[in-house]
Design an enzyme around this catalytic site. Sequence first.
Site, PDB file in Angstrom:
ATOM      1  N   THR A 146      19.623 -10.865  76.975  1.00 39.38           N
ATOM      2  CA  THR A 146      18.475 -11.394  75.883  1.00 39.38           C
ATOM      3  C   THR A 146      18.337 -12.515  75.578  1.00 39.38           C
ATOM      4  O   THR A 146      18.646 -12.056  74.192  1.00 39.38           O
ATOM      5  CB  THR A 146      17.740  -9.467  76.244  1.00 39.38           C
ATOM      6  OG1 THR A 146      17.669  -8.300  76.656  1.00 39.38           O
ATOM      7  CG2 THR A 146      16.237  -9.507  75.142  1.00 39.38           C
ATOM      8  N   GLU A 156      21.249  -1.337  79.414  1.00 42.24           N
ATOM      9  CA  GLU A 156      22.475  -0.762  78.006  1.00 42.24           C
ATOM     10  C   GLU A 156      22.524   0.365  79.443  1.00 42.24           C
ATOM     11  O   GLU A 156      23.223   0.873  78.387  1.00 42.24           O
ATOM     12  CB  GLU A 156      21.317  -0.296  76.664  1.00 42.24           C
ATOM     13  CG  GLU A 156      20.903  -1.291  76.492  1.00 42.24           C
ATOM     14  CD  GLU A 156      20.778  -1.469  74.542  1.00 42.24           C
ATOM     15  OE1 GLU A 156      21.168  -0.316  74.397  1.00 42.24           O
ATOM     16  OE2 GLU A 156      20.112  -2.126  74.157  1.00 42.24           O
ATOM     17  N   LEU A 204      26.883  -8.268  76.999  1.00 35.18           N
ATOM     18  CA  LEU A 204      28.339  -8.367  77.865  1.00 35.18           C
ATOM     19  C   LEU A 204      28.698  -8.122  79.356  1.00 35.18           C
ATOM     20  O   LEU A 204      29.083  -8.094  79.210  1.00 35.18           O
ATOM     21  CB  LEU A 204      28.320  -6.616  77.646  1.00 35.18           C
ATOM     22  CG  LEU A 204      29.064  -5.295  78.503  1.00 35.18           C
ATOM     23  CD1 LEU A 204      30.241  -5.576  77.119  1.00 35.18           C
ATOM     24  CD2 LEU A 204      29.075  -3.784  77.457  1.00 35.18           C
ATOM     25  N   ARG A 214     -14.443   8.374  83.510  1.00 33.66           N
ATOM     26  CA  ARG A 214     -14.216   8.382  85.017  1.00 33.66           C
ATOM     27  C   ARG A 214     -14.809   9.438  86.108  1.00 33.66           C
ATOM     28  O   ARG A 214     -13.893  10.785  85.555  1.00 33.66           O
ATOM     29  CB  ARG A 214     -12.268   7.817  85.877  1.00 33.66           C
ATOM     30  CG  ARG A 214     -12.690   7.272  86.825  1.00 33.66           C
ATOM     31  CD  ARG A 214     -14.238   6.060  87.595  1.00 33.66           C
ATOM     32  NE  ARG A 214     -13.328   5.961  89.131  1.00 33.66           N
ATOM     33  CZ  ARG A 214     -14.619   4.741  89.578  1.00 33.66           C
ATOM     34  NH1 ARG A 214     -15.159   4.521  88.688  1.00 33.66           N
ATOM     35  NH2 ARG A 214     -14.019   4.871  90.355  1.00 33.66           N
ATOM     36  N   GLU A 251      22.785   6.758  86.286  1.00 33.22           N
ATOM     37  CA  GLU A 251      23.368   6.940  86.628  1.00 33.22           C
ATOM     38  C   GLU A 251      24.553   7.180  86.203  1.00 33.22           C
ATOM     39  O   GLU A 251      25.908   7.750  85.922  1.00 33.22           O
ATOM     40  CB  GLU A 251      23.987   5.796  88.143  1.00 33.22           C
ATOM     41  CG  GLU A 251      23.386   6.742  89.011  1.00 33.22           C
ATOM     42  CD  GLU A 251      21.899   5.896  89.264  1.00 33.22           C
ATOM     43  OE1 GLU A 251      21.486   4.874  88.453  1.00 33.22           O
ATOM     44  OE2 GLU A 251      20.735   6.061  90.397  1.00 33.22           O
ATOM     45  N   GLY A 276      -7.321   2.972  92.420  1.00 33.55           N
ATOM     46  CA  GLY A 276      -6.950   1.489  92.888  1.00 33.55           C
ATOM     47  C   GLY A 276      -7.766   0.681  91.185  1.00 33.55           C
ATOM     48  O   GLY A 276      -6.787  -0.487  91.500  1.00 33.55           O
TER      49      GLY A 276
HETATM   50  C1  LIG Z   1      15.637  -7.610  81.900  1.00 35.93           C
HETATM   51  C2  LIG Z   1      17.223  -7.301  81.056  1.00 35.93           C
HETATM   52  C3  LIG Z   1      17.866  -7.340  80.051  1.00 35.93           C
HETATM   53  C4  LIG Z   1      18.772  -6.975  79.777  1.00 35.93           C
HETATM   54  N1  LIG Z   1      19.761  -7.819  78.386  1.00 35.93           N
HETATM   55  C5  LIG Z   1      20.460  -7.650  78.000  1.00 35.93           C
HETATM   56  C6  LIG Z   1      21.734  -8.113  77.063  1.00 35.93           C
HETATM   57  O1  LIG Z   1      20.797  -8.758  76.806  1.00 35.93           O
HETATM   58  N2  LIG Z   1      22.770  -8.391  77.293  1.00 35.93           N
HETATM   59  C7  LIG Z   1      23.575  -7.390  78.119  1.00 35.93           C
HETATM   60  O2  LIG Z   1      25.001  -7.883  77.604  1.00 35.93           O
HETATM   61  N3  LIG Z   1      23.147  -7.526  78.990  1.00 35.93           N
HETATM   62  C8  LIG Z   1      21.822  -7.292  79.557  1.00 35.93           C
HETATM   63  N4  LIG Z   1      21.184  -6.460  80.979  1.00 35.93           N
HETATM   64  C9  LIG Z   1      21.888  -5.822  81.705  1.00 35.93           C
HETATM   65  C10 LIG Z   1      22.421  -4.415  81.909  1.00 35.93           C
HETATM   66  O3  LIG Z   1      22.809  -4.267  80.962  1.00 35.93           O
HETATM   67  C11 LIG Z   1      22.623  -4.085  83.623  1.00 35.93           C
HETATM   68  O4  LIG Z   1      21.928  -4.736  84.250  1.00 35.93           O
HETATM   69  C12 LIG Z   1      22.821  -2.996  83.740  1.00 35.93           C
HETATM   70  O5  LIG Z   1      24.308  -2.666  82.820  1.00 35.93           O
HETATM   71  C13 LIG Z   1      23.648  -2.501  84.550  1.00 35.93           C
HETATM   72  O6  LIG Z   1      24.524  -3.583  85.674  1.00 35.93           O
HETATM   73  P1  LIG Z   1      24.158  -4.746  86.685  1.00 35.93           P
HETATM   74  O7  LIG Z   1      22.699  -4.677  87.117  1.00 35.93           O
HETATM   75  O8  LIG Z   1      25.197  -4.941  86.849  1.00 35.93           O
HETATM   76  O9  LIG Z   1      24.624  -3.249  87.657  1.00 35.93           O
HETATM   77  P2  LIG Z   1      25.119  -3.001  88.662  1.00 35.93           P
HETATM   78  O10 LIG Z   1      26.407  -2.767  87.473  1.00 35.93           O
HETATM   79  O11 LIG Z   1      26.492  -3.799  90.090  1.00 35.93           O
HETATM   80  O12 LIG Z   1      24.543  -1.265  89.781  1.00 35.93           O
HETATM   81  C14 LIG Z   1      23.579  -1.650  90.179  1.00 35.93           C
HETATM   82  C15 LIG Z   1      24.040   0.399  90.872  1.00 35.93           C
HETATM   83  O13 LIG Z   1      25.274   0.489  91.265  1.00 35.93           O
HETATM   84  C16 LIG Z   1      24.702   1.913  90.578  1.00 35.93           C
HETATM   85  N5  LIG Z   1      26.569   2.539  89.758  1.00 35.93           N
HETATM   86  C17 LIG Z   1      27.561   0.860  89.493  1.00 35.93           C
HETATM   87  N6  LIG Z   1      28.390   2.067  88.942  1.00 35.93           N
HETATM   88  C18 LIG Z   1      27.895   3.593  89.196  1.00 35.93           C
HETATM   89  C19 LIG Z   1      29.046   4.642  89.317  1.00 35.93           C
HETATM   90  N7  LIG Z   1      30.102   4.782  88.646  1.00 35.93           N
HETATM   91  N8  LIG Z   1      28.660   5.695  90.025  1.00 35.93           N
HETATM   92  C20 LIG Z   1      27.451   6.088  89.750  1.00 35.93           C
HETATM   93  N9  LIG Z   1      26.748   5.036  90.390  1.00 35.93           N
HETATM   94  C21 LIG Z   1      27.283   3.443  89.684  1.00 35.93           C
HETATM   95  C22 LIG Z   1      23.660   1.549  89.321  1.00 35.93           C
HETATM   96  O14 LIG Z   1      23.522   3.239  89.061  1.00 35.93           O
HETATM   97  C23 LIG Z   1      23.481   0.893  90.008  1.00 35.93           C
HETATM   98  O15 LIG Z   1      22.107   1.896  91.092  1.00 35.93           O
HETATM   99  C24 LIG Z   1      19.416  -6.793  81.403  1.00 35.93           C
HETATM  100  C25 LIG Z   1      19.180  -5.964  82.100  1.00 35.93           C
HETATM  101  C26 LIG Z   1      17.745  -6.581  82.573  1.00 35.93           C
HETATM  102  C27 LIG Z   1      17.579  -6.461  83.493  1.00 35.93           C
END
Ligand SMILES: Cc1cc2nc3c(=O)[nH]c(=O)nc-3n(C[C@H](O)[C@H](O)[C@H](O)COP(=O)(O)OP(=O)(O)OC[C@H]3O[C@@H](n4cnc5c(N)ncnc54)[C@H](O)[C@@H]3O)c2cc1C
Length: 385
Positions: A164, A369, A131, A274, A373, A346
């Site tokens: 993933t 997922e 997604l 400990r 926020e 530590g």
């Molecule tokens: C290890 C890992 C595995 C993953 N696996 C998958 C997968 O299999 N499939 C898949 O599709 N995705 C996957 N993801 C993606 C994951 O779902 C996204 O990283 C996540 O949804 C956040 O999107 P972003 O990283 O683009 O952050 P951004 O959306 O850029 O957010 C950055 C910051 O802004 C905040 N923010 C954004 N919008 C708002 C709002 N409206 N109000 C308040 N705060 C806001 C966020 O909370 C965050 O703190 C994975 C991510 C990781 C790290």
Amino acid sequence: METESAISFTETENQRLISQMIRDFGAREIRPKMMEWDESQFFPIDLFHQMGKLGLMGVLVPEEYEGAGFGYLEYITAISEIAKIDGSIGLSMAAHNSLCSNHILQFGNEEQKQKYLPRLATGNWIGSWGLTEPNTGSDSGNMKTTGIRADDYYMLNGAKNFITHGKSGNVAVVIVRTGEAGDSRGMTAFIVEKGTPGFSSGKKENKLGMRASETAELIFSDCRIHASQRLGKEGEGFIQAMKVLDGGRISIAALSLGIAMGAYEAALAYSKERHQFNQPISKFQGIAFKLADMATKIEAARLLTFRAGDLKNKGIDVTRESAMAKLFASETAVEVANEAVQIFGGYGYTKDFPAEKYYRDAKLCTIGEGTSEIQKLVISRSILR
Ligand SMILES: Cc1cc2nc3c(=O)[nH]c(=O)nc-3n(C[C@H](O)[C@H](O)[C@H](O)COP(=O)(O)OP(=O)(O)OC[C@H]3O[C@@H](n4cnc5c(N)ncnc54)[C@H](O)[C@@H]3O)c2cc1C
């Protein structure tokens, strides 16, 4: 909010058997190798084939498609027991089961289910779900990857990131834009098999935690997909994804719960062994109160998670409850793992003890997922509507 649902607080025989099986399997196949996998970011694909034989790769898939045919309570138990040992393995298991397989189970036609679910549920195939894109994470409805229809085919172009099993997955469910930009009804889900011309994987991420779970880019470059690979109708992709995430968030809550339990149990045992100032550190109120807070938050996370699972089993809408469970359990995992490192002192900062890994792995749970926020956005919208 639903109030009539009664949760049984007694573990079922199935849950007890699943826990025992995972403890035995984990002690044999995961614990001895997990730090090596973590260090080298090795994705242990053979382990997932083995887990398939135990029914752990098709927990929610009905038996007619070669799954275990369990419900969400058993699923929560399975994910949390695995995550108690190694969060990475729990994350991969969750993405495979509740994102890829569950999307096909919920929205696939009979032919698609017959073709893909047995391969996924037995662990012969590893599934991924795409997604997120480089510029659209939380704002996934604004995605840019396109699927342009021409006769019986769709031409996919664009990229998905942070996926993933982006490299090792045999099949991916991907959601792409087939309609107007910004239109939530302008997205469609497709099943894309590895080896399809124009479909490849890109950069593998080098991560803070969850390092044995593979996270990589999916790239589509004039990738031609037959319309028979479409899941449901054109334009339903985003709605389908949100429904899949309702269940997926229960799995991340379970993942968080397992990590928190693992960190807590390690810290509890250490606090009794400990000695400082001629007594076990557990005798200091400063440490004992930390353990009390950790245990209480874990219990609250457990109740929220199983409650969401119980409602989901009953077919009740769980958008709010799964978001609450995911929010609370993931923040709890981070807090508990942080306190576990503190209790280890530590030694907690070294790789000779388990606390640092729980600490690194836990953080993902507040991001994947839907970030914390975004969970608050989902919960507040449902309260204020
Ligand atoms: C290890 C890992 C595995 C993953 N696996 C998958 C997968 O299999 N499939 C898949 O599709 N995705 C996957 N993801 C993606 C994951 O779902 C996204 O990283 C996540 O949804 C956040 O999107 P972003 O990283 O683009 O952050 P951004 O959306 O850029 O957010 C950055 C910051 O802004 C905040 N923010 C954004 N919008 C708002 C709002 N409206 N109000 C308040 N705060 C806001 C966020 O909370 C965050 O703190 C994975 C991510 C990781 C790290």
